[in-house]
Design a protein around this motif. Structure first.
Motif, PDB file in Angstrom:
ATOM      1  N   ALA A  77      55.519  53.097  -0.358  1.00 34.37           N
ATOM      2  CA  ALA A  77      54.569  53.994  -1.045  1.00 34.37           C
ATOM      3  C   ALA A  77      54.406  55.289  -0.257  1.00 34.37           C
ATOM      4  CB  ALA A  77      53.228  53.300  -1.223  1.00 34.37           C
ATOM      5  N   ARG A  78      54.367  55.167   1.068  1.00 37.53           N
ATOM      6  CA  ARG A  78      54.276  56.390   1.888  1.00 37.53           C
ATOM      7  C   ARG A  78      55.496  57.284   1.642  1.00 37.53           C
ATOM      8  NH1 ARG A  78      53.728  53.247   6.967  1.00 37.53           N
ATOM      9  NH2 ARG A  78      51.577  52.507   7.053  1.00 37.53           N
ATOM     10  N   GLN A  79      56.655  56.622   1.505  1.00 37.95           N
ATOM     11  CA  GLN A  79      57.875  57.407   1.260  1.00 37.95           C
ATOM     12  C   GLN A  79      57.781  58.154  -0.071  1.00 37.95           C
ATOM     13  OE1 GLN A  79      60.500  58.080   3.299  1.00 37.95           O
ATOM     14  NE2 GLN A  79      61.138  59.473   1.657  1.00 37.95           N
ATOM     15  N   LEU A  80      57.194  57.492  -1.077  1.00 40.18           N
ATOM     16  CA  LEU A  80      57.042  58.156  -2.384  1.00 40.18           C
ATOM     17  C   LEU A  80      56.092  59.351  -2.268  1.00 40.18           C
ATOM     18  CD1 LEU A  80      56.818  55.004  -4.698  1.00 40.18           C
ATOM     19  CD2 LEU A  80      58.732  56.603  -4.500  1.00 40.18           C
ATOM     20  N   ALA A  81      55.028  59.184  -1.472  1.00 40.84           N
ATOM     21  CA  ALA A  81      54.096  60.306  -1.265  1.00 40.84           C
ATOM     22  C   ALA A  81      54.829  61.446  -0.550  1.00 40.84           C
ATOM     23  CB  ALA A  81      52.874  59.846  -0.468  1.00 40.84           C
ATOM     24  N   ASP A  83      57.969  62.065  -0.813  1.00 38.71           N
ATOM     25  CA  ASP A  83      58.820  62.686  -1.841  1.00 38.71           C
ATOM     26  C   ASP A  83      58.002  63.634  -2.720  1.00 38.71           C
ATOM     27  OD1 ASP A  83      61.093  61.351  -1.010  1.00 38.71           O
ATOM     28  OD2 ASP A  83      60.787  59.657  -2.377  1.00 38.71           O
ATOM     29  N   LEU A  84      56.814  63.208  -3.064  1.00 36.04           N
ATOM     30  CA  LEU A  84      55.969  64.028  -3.954  1.00 36.04           C
ATOM     31  C   LEU A  84      55.647  65.387  -3.331  1.00 36.04           C
ATOM     32  CD1 LEU A  84      54.164  64.177  -6.571  1.00 36.04           C
ATOM     33  CD2 LEU A  84      52.286  63.376  -5.129  1.00 36.04           C
ATOM     34  N   VAL A  85      55.281  65.395  -2.043  1.00 34.91           N
ATOM     35  CA  VAL A  85      54.796  66.657  -1.451  1.00 34.91           C
ATOM     36  C   VAL A  85      55.850  67.343  -0.573  1.00 34.91           C
ATOM     37  CG1 VAL A  85      52.388  65.917  -1.558  1.00 34.91           C
ATOM     38  CG2 VAL A  85      53.682  65.550   0.569  1.00 34.91           C
ATOM     39  N   GLY A  86      57.004  66.690  -0.396  1.00 31.89           N
ATOM     40  CA  GLY A  86      58.081  67.345   0.367  1.00 31.89           C
ATOM     41  C   GLY A  86      57.995  67.122   1.871  1.00 31.89           C
ATOM     42  N   ALA A  87      57.319  66.048   2.304  1.00 25.95           N
ATOM     43  CA  ALA A  87      57.302  65.722   3.738  1.00 25.95           C
ATOM     44  C   ALA A  87      58.677  65.213   4.156  1.00 25.95           C
ATOM     45  CB  ALA A  87      56.242  64.653   4.006  1.00 25.95           C
ATOM     46  N   THR A  88      58.921  65.179   5.486  1.00 21.63           N
ATOM     47  CA  THR A  88      60.239  64.732   5.951  1.00 21.63           C
ATOM     48  C   THR A  88      60.512  63.297   5.484  1.00 21.63           C
ATOM     49  OG1 THR A  88      60.017  66.123   7.883  1.00 21.63           O
ATOM     50  CG2 THR A  88      61.668  64.373   8.011  1.00 21.63           C
ATOM     51  N   ASP A  89      59.561  62.413   5.768  1.00 26.54           N
ATOM     52  CA  ASP A  89      59.694  61.020   5.316  1.00 26.54           C
ATOM     53  C   ASP A  89      58.347  60.317   5.481  1.00 26.54           C
ATOM     54  OD1 ASP A  89      59.365  60.321   7.982  1.00 26.54           O
ATOM     55  OD2 ASP A  89      61.508  60.099   8.349  1.00 26.54           O
ATOM     56  N   HIS A  90      58.337  58.987   5.313  1.00 27.26           N
ATOM     57  CA  HIS A  90      57.090  58.213   5.302  1.00 27.26           C
ATOM     58  C   HIS A  90      56.292  58.318   6.599  1.00 27.26           C
ATOM     59  CE1 HIS A  90      58.740  54.905   7.771  1.00 27.26           C
ATOM     60  NE2 HIS A  90      59.875  55.290   7.240  1.00 27.26           N
ATOM     61  N   THR A  91      56.957  58.689   7.689  1.00 30.70           N
ATOM     62  CA  THR A  91      56.242  58.735   8.971  1.00 30.70           C
ATOM     63  C   THR A  91      55.270  59.917   9.042  1.00 30.70           C
ATOM     64  OG1 THR A  91      57.923  60.054  10.079  1.00 30.70           O
ATOM     65  CG2 THR A  91      58.172  57.642  10.194  1.00 30.70           C
ATOM     66  N   ILE A  93      53.121  60.507   6.509  1.00 26.61           N
ATOM     67  CA  ILE A  93      52.106  60.235   5.478  1.00 26.61           C
ATOM     68  C   ILE A  93      51.227  59.066   5.897  1.00 26.61           C
ATOM     69  CG2 ILE A  93      51.770  59.455   3.064  1.00 26.61           C
ATOM     70  CD1 ILE A  93      53.028  62.242   3.169  1.00 26.61           C
ATOM     71  N   ALA A  94      49.941  59.163   5.602  1.00 28.15           N
ATOM     72  CA  ALA A  94      49.039  58.009   5.771  1.00 28.15           C
ATOM     73  C   ALA A  94      48.153  57.909   4.540  1.00 28.15           C
ATOM     74  CB  ALA A  94      48.172  58.197   7.009  1.00 28.15           C
ATOM     75  N   PHE A  95      47.873  56.674   4.121  1.00 26.24           N
ATOM     76  CA  PHE A  95      46.923  56.480   3.024  1.00 26.24           C
ATOM     77  C   PHE A  95      45.517  56.315   3.584  1.00 26.24           C
ATOM     78  CE2 PHE A  95      50.856  55.144   0.875  1.00 26.24           C
ATOM     79  CZ  PHE A  95      50.758  55.969  -0.239  1.00 26.24           C
ATOM     80  N   GLY A  96      44.558  56.600   2.743  1.00 26.01           N
ATOM     81  CA  GLY A  96      43.161  56.434   3.163  1.00 26.01           C
ATOM     82  C   GLY A  96      42.232  56.507   1.974  1.00 26.01           C
ATOM     83  N   GLN A  97      40.950  56.605   2.313  1.00 21.68           N
ATOM     84  CA  GLN A  97      39.932  56.494   1.267  1.00 21.68           C
ATOM     85  C   GLN A  97      40.003  57.643   0.246  1.00 21.68           C
ATOM     86  OE1 GLN A  97      36.057  56.108   2.934  1.00 21.68           O
ATOM     87  NE2 GLN A  97      35.061  56.135   0.946  1.00 21.68           N
ATOM     88  N   ASN A  98      40.072  58.855   0.725  1.00 23.11           N
ATOM     89  CA  ASN A  98      40.110  60.025  -0.163  1.00 23.11           C
ATOM     90  C   ASN A  98      40.428  61.259   0.685  1.00 23.11           C
ATOM     91  OD1 ASN A  98      37.658  60.823   1.112  1.00 23.11           O
ATOM     92  ND2 ASN A  98      36.523  59.541  -0.326  1.00 23.11           N
ATOM     93  N   ILE A 278      52.145  53.648  -6.419  1.00 19.25           N
ATOM     94  CA  ILE A 278      53.588  53.529  -6.706  1.00 19.25           C
ATOM     95  C   ILE A 278      53.811  53.673  -8.222  1.00 19.25           C
ATOM     96  CG2 ILE A 278      55.573  51.947  -6.682  1.00 19.25           C
ATOM     97  CD1 ILE A 278      54.506  50.848  -4.022  1.00 19.25           C
ATOM     98  N   GLY A 279      52.903  53.051  -8.999  1.00 16.57           N
ATOM     99  CA  GLY A 279      53.002  53.174 -10.465  1.00 16.57           C
ATOM    100  C   GLY A 279      52.903  54.627 -10.911  1.00 16.57           C
ATOM    101  N   SER A 280      52.023  55.387 -10.251  1.00 13.19           N
ATOM    102  CA  SER A 280      51.865  56.790 -10.671  1.00 13.19           C
ATOM    103  C   SER A 280      53.127  57.599 -10.350  1.00 13.19           C
ATOM    104  CB  SER A 280      50.626  57.426 -10.036  1.00 13.19           C
ATOM    105  OG  SER A 280      50.748  57.472  -8.625  1.00 13.19           O
ATOM    106  N   MET A 281      53.832  57.215  -9.292  1.00 11.85           N
ATOM    107  CA  MET A 281      55.089  57.903  -8.972  1.00 11.85           C
ATOM    108  C   MET A 281      56.208  57.447  -9.924  1.00 11.85           C
ATOM    109  SD  MET A 281      54.229  60.030  -6.638  1.00 11.85           S
ATOM    110  CE  MET A 281      52.624  60.104  -7.442  1.00 11.85           C
ATOM    111  N   GLU A 282      56.161  56.178 -10.345  1.00 17.64           N
ATOM    112  CA  GLU A 282      57.128  55.718 -11.366  1.00 17.64           C
ATOM    113  C   GLU A 282      56.910  56.497 -12.666  1.00 17.64           C
ATOM    114  OE1 GLU A 282      57.576  51.064  -9.867  1.00 17.64           O
ATOM    115  OE2 GLU A 282      56.046  51.570 -11.338  1.00 17.64           O
TER     116      GLU A 282
END
Ligand SMILES: Cc1ncc(COP(=O)(O)O)c(C=O)c1O
Length: 436
Positions: A77-81, A83-91, A93-98, A278-282
């Protein structure tokens, strides 16, 4: 079929993926025009969350296979995020509350590297989420400066130049206004900040609902996003430029304290929300495919040469932005015919510099009564300052810093806009009759 028609067909189809958009509320069909506050979710999200609870619900930190799979899902999921914003890779990105929580985390960690007498710039255009965490640092004698907007709500770059002479350590700025829909030139903001030696913390929340984001081209160092405004569950994610993060003393301290946590993801995460993300990226990947099936192309865009996983996700947002310009032009043309309208932000002639987020007042009518009357007539639209507190104080002072906001996204239609203006005209007639 020309591109304009292809865009319309693509997003008519996109709308069909959202079960909630066909709904009525209390027996009446509703126009949902509060998308800047949060979007609806597609069936892709609903299916993912349901499936998670039925088949994959697990906690981290055990030897079970299900746990290992769940932990891998978070990385995916981090990798998809990324991809969405153009970061190098999942490392990165972090998920959190808001998003707000991320700005507090950024201020906390970056604040460790600051000393009394240091300078920070915040903007008059921003949502308070990226304002308050920095103002809190003023308690430690760190000087926080407000970068002014002009009378149209545009960031004043002459003022910025002056503020940068103070050699600030941090610039906290928004990518687009959640009040006026104005898109800010983040690349310019960042280039100027970097030249002055400052790091940039960007609020990507509003822009990400409407455009293909590119954190690397924009050059931002830290950014936060709200997944629930990108057609996903109520969560957020943060982006950090990994290289810059590793250089922070505050970050080294954090790593010492919490050896087994993944950068800003401390404690348990919202696993079901991450699945939903992940569903929203699908969903976005499906929209890109639909757009191409309708003959639209990404060939002449920057996305054409990027990795396929990013192209497939961000492509949908590229097309969404083009389609939303049709909505913007239509909305502003209709709004121009409304008597006594006071629109904040970019005008119809500048429509390419804005999102379909419209804040306005009507002379002689209290903002709140507009909101109530519209709600009674089946239009869900927000009134107030939407926490763009400084900006609305400046722009809508005669109305107590408050305005009516109609915020659209790519699943809204020209037909809905027409329906809205029919309702609005009746609402205004009724309110004016009451005033007389
Ligand atoms: C521009 C902007 N920034 C930040 C936020 C806050 O986001 P969150 O609810 O994810 O903290 C919002 C929410 O409306 C917003 O529009």
């Amino acid at each position: 079929m020309n591109n304009e028609q292809a865009l319309q067909q693509t997003f008519e189809q996109a709308r069909t993926y959202f079960p909630s958009l066909g709904n009525s509320y209390k027996g009446r069909s509703v126009l949902f025009f509060d998308n800047s506050a949060g979007a609806q979710v597609s069936q892709f999200v609903i299916d993912r969350v349901t499936d998670y609870y039925i088949h994959r619900n697990a906690q981290k930190g055990t030897i079970f296979t299900r746990t290992a799979e769940m932990q891998q899902t978070i990385v995916d999921a981090r990798q998809l995020a990324a991809d969405l914003v153009g970061a190098t890779d999942h490392t990165e990105i972090a998920f959190g509350q808001n998003a707000t929580n991320f700005f507090h985390l950024f201020a906390h960690h970056l604040g460790r590297d600051l000393q009394a007498g240091d300078h920070i710039i915040i903007t008059e255009a921003d949502h308070h989420a990226n304002v308050t965490p920095w103002l809190e640092l003023a308690e430690r004698d760190i000087h926080v400066h407000l970068w002014n907007v002009d009378t149209q709500g545009n960031l004043d770059f002459n003022h910025y130049e002056k503020l940068l002479e103070l050699e600030p350590k941090i610039v906290a700025a928004g990518w687009a206004s959640n009040a006026t829909g104005t898109i800010h030139d983040m690349q310019r903001i960042t280039a100027m900040a970097h030249a002055a030696g400052a790091l940039v913390v960007a609020d990507g929340v509003q822009a990400a609902s409407h455009m293909a984001m590119d954190v690397k081209t924009a050059g931002v160092d830290f950014a936060a996003f709200s997944t629930y405004k990108i057609f996903g569950p109520h969560m957020g994610f943060g982006y950090v430029n990994r290289e810059r993060l590793e250089r922070l003393e505050g970050w080294r301290i954090q790593k010492e304290l919490e050896k087994d946590s993944y950068f800003f993801e401390v404690g348990s995460q919202n696993h079901e929300g991450i699945e939903g993300f992940i569903g929203s990226m699908e969903y976005l990947a499906q929209v890109t495919k639909d757009a191409e099936d309708h003959g639209l192309s990404l060939d002449r865009t920057r996305l054409a040469s990027t990795r396929p996983s990013r192209r497939n996700i961000a492509g949908a947002m590229h097309f969404a932005h083009l389609y939303e310009q049709q909505l913007t032009n239509h909305f502003l043309a209709k709004l121009a015919d409304v008597e006594g309208v006071v629109l904040y932000g970019k005008t119809a002639e500048q429509s390419e510099e804005r999102l379909p987020v419209f804040s306005f007042n009507i002379e002689g009518i209290a903002t709140d009564s507009l909101g109530h009357a519209l709600n009674d007539a089946g239009v869900e639209a927000r009134t107030g300052n939407y926490l763009a507190i400084h900006l609305m104080k400046r722009l809508a002072a005669p109305y107590g810093g408050s305005a009516l906001r109609i915020s659209l996204v790519h699943y809204n239609t020209i037909e809905e806009i027409d329906r809205f203006f029919g309702i609005f005209s009746q609402v205004l007639t009724d309110l004016k009759t009451n005033v007389e």
